[in-house]
Scaffold this active site. Structure first.
Site, PDB file in Angstrom:
ATOM      1  N   PHE A 188     120.210  41.384  37.936  1.00  0.00           N
ATOM      2  CA  PHE A 188     119.634  40.159  38.088  1.00  0.00           C
ATOM      3  C   PHE A 188     119.211  39.824  36.682  1.00  0.00           C
ATOM      4  O   PHE A 188     119.179  38.355  36.574  1.00  0.00           O
ATOM      5  CB  PHE A 188     118.434  40.313  38.908  1.00  0.00           C
ATOM      6  N   THR A 220     105.834  47.518  46.569  1.00  0.00           N
ATOM      7  CA  THR A 220     105.082  46.865  47.549  1.00  0.00           C
ATOM      8  C   THR A 220     105.996  45.627  47.947  1.00  0.00           C
ATOM      9  O   THR A 220     105.672  44.346  47.568  1.00  0.00           O
ATOM     10  CB  THR A 220     103.627  46.189  46.918  1.00  0.00           C
ATOM     11  N   PRO A 221     107.020  46.102  48.817  1.00  0.00           N
ATOM     12  CA  PRO A 221     108.115  44.987  49.045  1.00  0.00           C
ATOM     13  C   PRO A 221     107.361  43.948  50.053  1.00  0.00           C
ATOM     14  O   PRO A 221     106.380  44.381  50.579  1.00  0.00           O
ATOM     15  CB  PRO A 221     109.040  45.784  49.881  1.00  0.00           C
ATOM     16  N   LEU A 232     105.287  44.043  31.768  1.00  0.00           N
ATOM     17  CA  LEU A 232     106.713  44.273  31.316  1.00  0.00           C
ATOM     18  C   LEU A 232     107.728  43.586  32.174  1.00  0.00           C
ATOM     19  O   LEU A 232     107.704  43.344  33.201  1.00  0.00           O
ATOM     20  CB  LEU A 232     106.974  45.903  31.308  1.00  0.00           C
ATOM     21  N   CYS A 268     110.133  40.988  41.551  1.00  0.00           N
ATOM     22  CA  CYS A 268     108.834  40.309  41.386  1.00  0.00           C
ATOM     23  C   CYS A 268     108.802  38.953  41.824  1.00  0.00           C
ATOM     24  O   CYS A 268     107.881  38.419  42.679  1.00  0.00           O
ATOM     25  CB  CYS A 268     108.206  40.591  40.058  1.00  0.00           C
ATOM     26  N   PHE A 269     109.639  38.156  41.257  1.00  0.00           N
ATOM     27  CA  PHE A 269     109.122  36.507  41.288  1.00  0.00           C
ATOM     28  C   PHE A 269     108.786  36.181  42.613  1.00  0.00           C
ATOM     29  O   PHE A 269     107.852  35.377  43.115  1.00  0.00           O
ATOM     30  CB  PHE A 269     110.218  35.697  40.601  1.00  0.00           C
ATOM     31  N   GLY A 324     109.041  54.451  39.250  1.00  0.00           N
ATOM     32  CA  GLY A 324     109.965  53.488  39.562  1.00  0.00           C
ATOM     33  C   GLY A 324     110.201  52.764  38.071  1.00  0.00           C
ATOM     34  O   GLY A 324     109.807  53.368  37.152  1.00  0.00           O
ATOM     35  N   LEU A 349     105.804  31.632  35.469  1.00  0.00           N
ATOM     36  CA  LEU A 349     107.281  31.827  34.699  1.00  0.00           C
ATOM     37  C   LEU A 349     108.323  31.479  35.705  1.00  0.00           C
ATOM     38  O   LEU A 349     109.253  30.567  35.278  1.00  0.00           O
ATOM     39  CB  LEU A 349     107.116  33.457  34.518  1.00  0.00           C
ATOM     40  N   SER A 384     100.701  48.912  40.660  1.00  0.00           N
ATOM     41  CA  SER A 384     101.514  47.820  41.407  1.00  0.00           C
ATOM     42  C   SER A 384     100.958  46.572  41.467  1.00  0.00           C
ATOM     43  O   SER A 384      99.811  46.234  41.529  1.00  0.00           O
ATOM     44  CB  SER A 384     101.493  48.281  42.836  1.00  0.00           C
TER      45      SER A 384
HETATM   46  C1  UDX Z   1     107.201  47.751  40.809  1.00  0.00           C
HETATM   47  C2  UDX Z   1     105.769  47.308  40.683  1.00  0.00           C
HETATM   48  O1  UDX Z   1     105.042  48.594  40.862  1.00  0.00           O
HETATM   49  C3  UDX Z   1     105.372  46.837  42.113  1.00  0.00           C
HETATM   50  O2  UDX Z   1     104.126  46.196  42.329  1.00  0.00           O
HETATM   51  C4  UDX Z   1     106.427  45.441  42.332  1.00  0.00           C
HETATM   52  O3  UDX Z   1     105.608  44.584  43.335  1.00  0.00           O
HETATM   53  C5  UDX Z   1     107.696  46.122  42.488  1.00  0.00           C
HETATM   54  O4  UDX Z   1     108.063  46.454  41.084  1.00  0.00           O
HETATM   55  P1  UDX Z   1     108.665  49.362  40.795  1.00  0.00           P
HETATM   56  O5  UDX Z   1     108.379  50.324  39.928  1.00  0.00           O
HETATM   57  O6  UDX Z   1     109.727  48.359  40.399  1.00  0.00           O
HETATM   58  O7  UDX Z   1     107.504  48.804  41.405  1.00  0.00           O
HETATM   59  O8  UDX Z   1     109.417  49.896  42.145  1.00  0.00           O
HETATM   60  P2  UDX Z   1     110.311  51.229  42.455  1.00  0.00           P
HETATM   61  O9  UDX Z   1     111.273  51.116  41.346  1.00  0.00           O
HETATM   62  O10 UDX Z   1     110.773  50.936  43.835  1.00  0.00           O
HETATM   63  O11 UDX Z   1     109.412  52.316  42.234  1.00  0.00           O
HETATM   64  C6  UDX Z   1     108.215  52.520  43.297  1.00  0.00           C
HETATM   65  C7  UDX Z   1     108.401  54.253  43.498  1.00  0.00           C
HETATM   66  O12 UDX Z   1     107.435  54.691  44.293  1.00  0.00           O
HETATM   67  C8  UDX Z   1     109.684  54.812  44.336  1.00  0.00           C
HETATM   68  O13 UDX Z   1     110.379  55.613  43.308  1.00  0.00           O
HETATM   69  C9  UDX Z   1     109.331  55.283  45.427  1.00  0.00           C
HETATM   70  O14 UDX Z   1     109.835  56.458  45.863  1.00  0.00           O
HETATM   71  C10 UDX Z   1     107.685  55.687  45.186  1.00  0.00           C
HETATM   72  N1  UDX Z   1     106.872  55.739  46.307  1.00  0.00           N
HETATM   73  C11 UDX Z   1     106.714  54.962  47.306  1.00  0.00           C
HETATM   74  C12 UDX Z   1     105.997  56.967  46.313  1.00  0.00           C
HETATM   75  O15 UDX Z   1     105.958  57.770  45.344  1.00  0.00           O
HETATM   76  N2  UDX Z   1     105.151  57.025  47.274  1.00  0.00           N
HETATM   77  C13 UDX Z   1     105.064  56.161  48.228  1.00  0.00           C
HETATM   78  O16 UDX Z   1     104.475  56.187  49.302  1.00  0.00           O
HETATM   79  C14 UDX Z   1     106.084  54.808  48.215  1.00  0.00           C
HETATM   80  C1  UDX Z   2     109.173  39.504  35.327  1.00  0.00           C
HETATM   81  C2  UDX Z   2     107.912  38.894  34.422  1.00  0.00           C
HETATM   82  O1  UDX Z   2     108.618  38.533  33.117  1.00  0.00           O
HETATM   83  C3  UDX Z   2     107.085  40.195  33.973  1.00  0.00           C
HETATM   84  O2  UDX Z   2     106.088  39.700  33.279  1.00  0.00           O
HETATM   85  C4  UDX Z   2     106.524  40.982  35.120  1.00  0.00           C
HETATM   86  O3  UDX Z   2     105.953  41.844  34.906  1.00  0.00           O
HETATM   87  C5  UDX Z   2     107.650  41.251  36.074  1.00  0.00           C
HETATM   88  O4  UDX Z   2     108.646  40.211  36.650  1.00  0.00           O
HETATM   89  P1  UDX Z   2     111.693  40.533  35.303  1.00  0.00           P
HETATM   90  O5  UDX Z   2     111.730  40.227  36.456  1.00  0.00           O
HETATM   91  O6  UDX Z   2     111.837  42.004  35.009  1.00  0.00           O
HETATM   92  O7  UDX Z   2     110.060  40.415  34.485  1.00  0.00           O
HETATM   93  O8  UDX Z   2     112.461  39.726  34.199  1.00  0.00           O
HETATM   94  P2  UDX Z   2     112.415  38.459  33.532  1.00  0.00           P
HETATM   95  O9  UDX Z   2     112.881  38.484  32.135  1.00  0.00           O
HETATM   96  O10 UDX Z   2     111.231  37.802  33.751  1.00  0.00           O
HETATM   97  O11 UDX Z   2     113.587  37.408  34.309  1.00  0.00           O
HETATM   98  C6  UDX Z   2     113.526  37.144  35.667  1.00  0.00           C
HETATM   99  C7  UDX Z   2     114.568  36.350  36.130  1.00  0.00           C
HETATM  100  O12 UDX Z   2     114.667  35.001  35.697  1.00  0.00           O
HETATM  101  C8  UDX Z   2     115.993  36.827  35.773  1.00  0.00           C
HETATM  102  O13 UDX Z   2     116.928  36.823  36.817  1.00  0.00           O
HETATM  103  C9  UDX Z   2     116.450  35.897  34.679  1.00  0.00           C
HETATM  104  O14 UDX Z   2     117.583  35.796  34.578  1.00  0.00           O
HETATM  105  C10 UDX Z   2     115.795  34.584  35.048  1.00  0.00           C
HETATM  106  N1  UDX Z   2     115.478  33.833  34.018  1.00  0.00           N
HETATM  107  C11 UDX Z   2     114.631  34.033  32.976  1.00  0.00           C
HETATM  108  C12 UDX Z   2     115.974  32.564  34.078  1.00  0.00           C
HETATM  109  O15 UDX Z   2     116.866  32.163  34.914  1.00  0.00           O
HETATM  110  N2  UDX Z   2     115.947  31.785  33.117  1.00  0.00           N
HETATM  111  C13 UDX Z   2     114.694  32.033  32.020  1.00  0.00           C
HETATM  112  O16 UDX Z   2     114.706  31.041  31.094  1.00  0.00           O
HETATM  113  C14 UDX Z   2     114.194  33.198  31.993  1.00  0.00           C
END
Ligand code: UDX
Ligand code: UDX
Length: 459
Positions: free
Chosen positions: A337, A91-92, A162, A275-276, A13, A226, A130
């Site tokens: 987003f 991990t939804p 990241l 995430c947030f 992912g 954050l 995760s």
């Molecule tokens: C991330 C972080 O890993 C997670 O902790 C956080 O809470 C959400 O963001 P992310 O990589 O963004 O996850 O999720 P996603 O893009 O949905 O990728 C997860 C992948 O795992 C999917 O491609 C899904 O098909 C795969 N998966 C899921 C498996 O291969 N096996 C499973 O049993 C479940």
């Molecule tokens: C976040 C964390 O930054 C990262 O460290 C973690 O691993 C995953 O979650 P992400 O969700 O990818 O990363 O993006 P981020 O840049 O943190 O932005 C999150 C949201 O906050 C976005 O919707 C962004 O538009 C918003 N945001 C960010 C604001 O509204 N104001 C700000 O000043 C900064």
């Protein structure tokens, strides 16, 4: 410290994909394999069109794919061959049963642990990538150690920090890499083994080693802090709009205090992303579980303000547009987003659009990278939503322009030209506060920033 040859990542992912690409790039002597249960995803990783948009990712993947980076659906073979397994499945938030709407749904993590047990023929290090509730490692460990084959699976927590849109940059130059392990010699050896991967390109002093629980908790806390800064400034934006203060000026001056710092103080329509919200709700759930309802409530209020901010934005639109948007065309600039991603998970734009649709508006959505995902979320709502790559087409004949994502493209549009195609009075609502409000006002728009009073031509 063990010698590593083969690294496996389960979950291709937004986290697993870019992280493994950078590891393969920086560590040519390792063979890195990424597996996923979704064959479509794997097909896309093996194609010229990657399944996620991330600046710089394509180049890294093209450099390494077929050399020491492989994408596959063959989970058994991947597990058998690996020395180290990164678990990066999603991990939804649970949508059912106990803890619904707040606790993390760990079914994918547990299923992955069972797969490892089933296919492994020797012990290996399992790395939690995760983001997981604190003490998940213990549950994971119990499943893994009960393998009936006498195999050992030391567990390491190595959360990923990241941010989407800057993933490659963040992975290449991280502020820190956190590695948590158990205090026993086996755990310490596992931590050292994982540290060895990162020392290929990251200075040793940026590697922080902790115990397992601190590492798991740190990831939740970092995201909560954050998000809390964003809710703090957004709450102040509401006050600024009432008092005539300007939130940008406030955040700039506040952020110059070196104890506070300038980042994450940008007011907008609220935070989104995968995430947030999930991590804060999870933190709150954890606090409640441990008998700390006051602490849970404190963190939940961060999410409440976030929801309030999107709701407030729509209320502002309604009030300005004579209390009705029924049958009015609204141009939606941005659905992702945040900028530089096609990801729409928990995007505040969705909440805004749904409310506007409930008011029977017609929406023309433009986004450089998120249109496919937007379409999956919103559909066409009985013909009331259209999707446009071209912002000028989206804005044509619109009663109002709503800027919902801070894409740089939207800051450089030809707004005088757009104005010519709009019915009057022309409205522009800057949900990300990233346009030149005074200039737009002088062109003839009625401009509604976030966190400062509107610029209108009404008497
Ligand atoms: C991330 C972080 O890993 C997670 O902790 C956080 O809470 C959400 O963001 P992310 O990589 O963004 O996850 O999720 P996603 O893009 O949905 O990728 C997860 C992948 O795992 C999917 O491609 C899904 O098909 C795969 N998966 C899921 C498996 O291969 N096996 C499973 O049993 C479940
Ligand atoms: C976040 C964390 O930054 C990262 O460290 C973690 O691993 C995953 O979650 P992400 O969700 O990818 O990363 O993006 P981020 O840049 O943190 O932005 C999150 C949201 O906050 C976005 O919707 C962004 O538009 C918003 N945001 C960010 C604001 O509204 N104001 C700000 O000043 C900064």
């Amino acid at each position: 410290m063990k010698n590593i040859r083969n690294i496996l990542c389960i979950g291709a992912g937004y986290v697993g994909g870019p992280t493994m690409a950078v590891i393969a790039d920086r560590c040519p002597e390792y063979r890195v394999t990424v597996v996923d249960i979704d064959p479509e995803r794997i097909r896309a990783w093996n194609s010229p069109r990657l399944p996620i948009y991330e600046p710089g990712l394509q180049e890294v993947v093209e450099r390494c794919r077929g050399r020491n980076l492989f994408y596959s659906t063959d989970i058994p073979a991947g597990v058998r061959e690996a020395d180290v397994i990164f678990v990066s499945v999603n991990t939804p938030t649970k949508t059912f049963g106990h803890g619904a709407g707040r606790a993390a749904d760990l079914q994918f993590v547990e299923r992955t642990a069972r797969e490892i047990v089933e296919y492994a023929q020797e012990g290996k290090i399992v790395v939690e990538k995760s983001t997981l509730p604190v003490r998940t490692a213990q549950a994971l460990s119990r499943v893994l150690q009960a393998n009936g084959k006498g195999l050992r699976f030391p567990i390491v927590s190595n959360p990923e920090f990241l941010a989407e849109g800057t993933a490659i940059q963040d992975l290449t130059f991280p502020d820190r890499v956190l590695i948590g392990g158990t205090d026993d010699p086996e755990g310490q050896e596992a931590v050292e083994t994982i540290a060895q991967i990162y020392t290929h390109w990251i200075p040793r002093e940026k590697l922080v080693t902790t115990n397992l629980w601190s590492s798991e908790l740190t990831k939740l806390v970092a995201n909560a802090f954050l998000a809390q800064r964003i809710s703090s400034i957004n709450s102040i934006s509401a006050l600024c709009e009432k008092t005539g203060a300007n939130v940008d000026q406030v955040s700039q001056a506040v952020g110059m205090d070196s104890r506070i710092g300038p980042k994450f103080l940008q007011a907008g329509i609220g935070f989104g992303g995968s995430c947030f919200r999930k991590d804060i709700l999870n933190l709150a759930y954890l606090c409640e579980h441990y008998g700390l309802p006051e602490v849970a409530q404190y963190w939940e209020s961060v999410v409440d303000i976030n929801d309030y901010q999107a709701r407030r934005f729509v209320e502002k639109i309604l009030e300005a547009m004579f209390n009705t948007v029924t049958e009015k065309k609204l141009a939606i600039l941005g659905f992702a987003f945040k900028a530089n991603t096609g990801d729409v998970r928990d995007t505040p734009a969705l909440a805004v659009c749904q409310r506007l649709l409930a008011e029977r508006a017609t929406l023309a959505i433009c986004d450089p990278k998120a249109l496919d995902n937007a379409r999956k979320e919103l559909g066409d709502a009985g013909g009331r939503v259209t999707y446009h790559q071209d912002p000028y087409q989206a804005c044509q004949d619109a009663h109002a322009i709503l800027l919902l994502t801070d894409w740089p493209l939207f800051q450089t549009l030809d707004y005088p030209k757009i104005l010519q195609g709009l019915p009057r009075p022309a409205f522009l609502f800057d949900g990300r506060n990233c346009l030149d409000h005074k200039a737009l006002f002088e062109m003839g728009y009625n401009v509604y920033p976030t966190g400062s009073p509107p610029w209108t031509h009404f008497l």
